[in-house]
Design an enzyme around this catalytic site. Sequence first.
Site, PDB file in Angstrom:
ATOM      1  N   CYS A 166     -38.959  80.190 145.749  1.00 34.05           N
ATOM      2  CA  CYS A 166     -38.452  81.559 145.862  1.00 34.05           C
ATOM      3  C   CYS A 166     -38.810  82.157 147.223  1.00 34.05           C
ATOM      4  O   CYS A 166     -39.977  82.452 147.486  1.00 34.05           O
ATOM      5  CB  CYS A 166     -39.041  82.387 144.721  1.00 34.05           C
ATOM      6  SG  CYS A 166     -38.839  84.154 144.890  1.00 34.05           S
ATOM      7  N   CYS A 173     -40.447  85.584 147.213  1.00 32.79           N
ATOM      8  CA  CYS A 173     -41.830  85.476 146.715  1.00 32.79           C
ATOM      9  C   CYS A 173     -42.767  85.096 147.859  1.00 32.79           C
ATOM     10  O   CYS A 173     -43.854  85.664 148.000  1.00 32.79           O
ATOM     11  CB  CYS A 173     -41.932  84.406 145.624  1.00 32.79           C
ATOM     12  SG  CYS A 173     -40.944  84.726 144.169  1.00 32.79           S
TER      13      CYS A 173
END
Length: 106
Positions: A31, A34
């Site tokens: 991600c 993230c």
Amino acid sequence: MPAKKVTDASFHSDVISADKPVLVDFWAEWCGPCRQIGPSLEELSDELGEKVTIMKLNIDENPDAPTKYGVRGIPTMILFKNGQPAATAVGARPKSAIKGWLESEL
């Protein structure tokens, strides 16, 4: 003080039974957003360490907690107070926004 890793196995002792608020960052290696907020959370762990413990939970390795707390998209940050989810923020945001949100919830 870097953000600590939390797992499904340690979630109860690390988060639910904690003696101060805990911010759990639900994230995954793949991600991009993230990884973008990771350094901000590390810095906030240093800056706000007296008031809140910041922990990271890899959703790929630990599927139970994200399911239990309704995490549908990542990054999702959930602030737990007294063992209960108190506030949730979804999506990447600048460090200043994360800090402001956290301080308003503590």
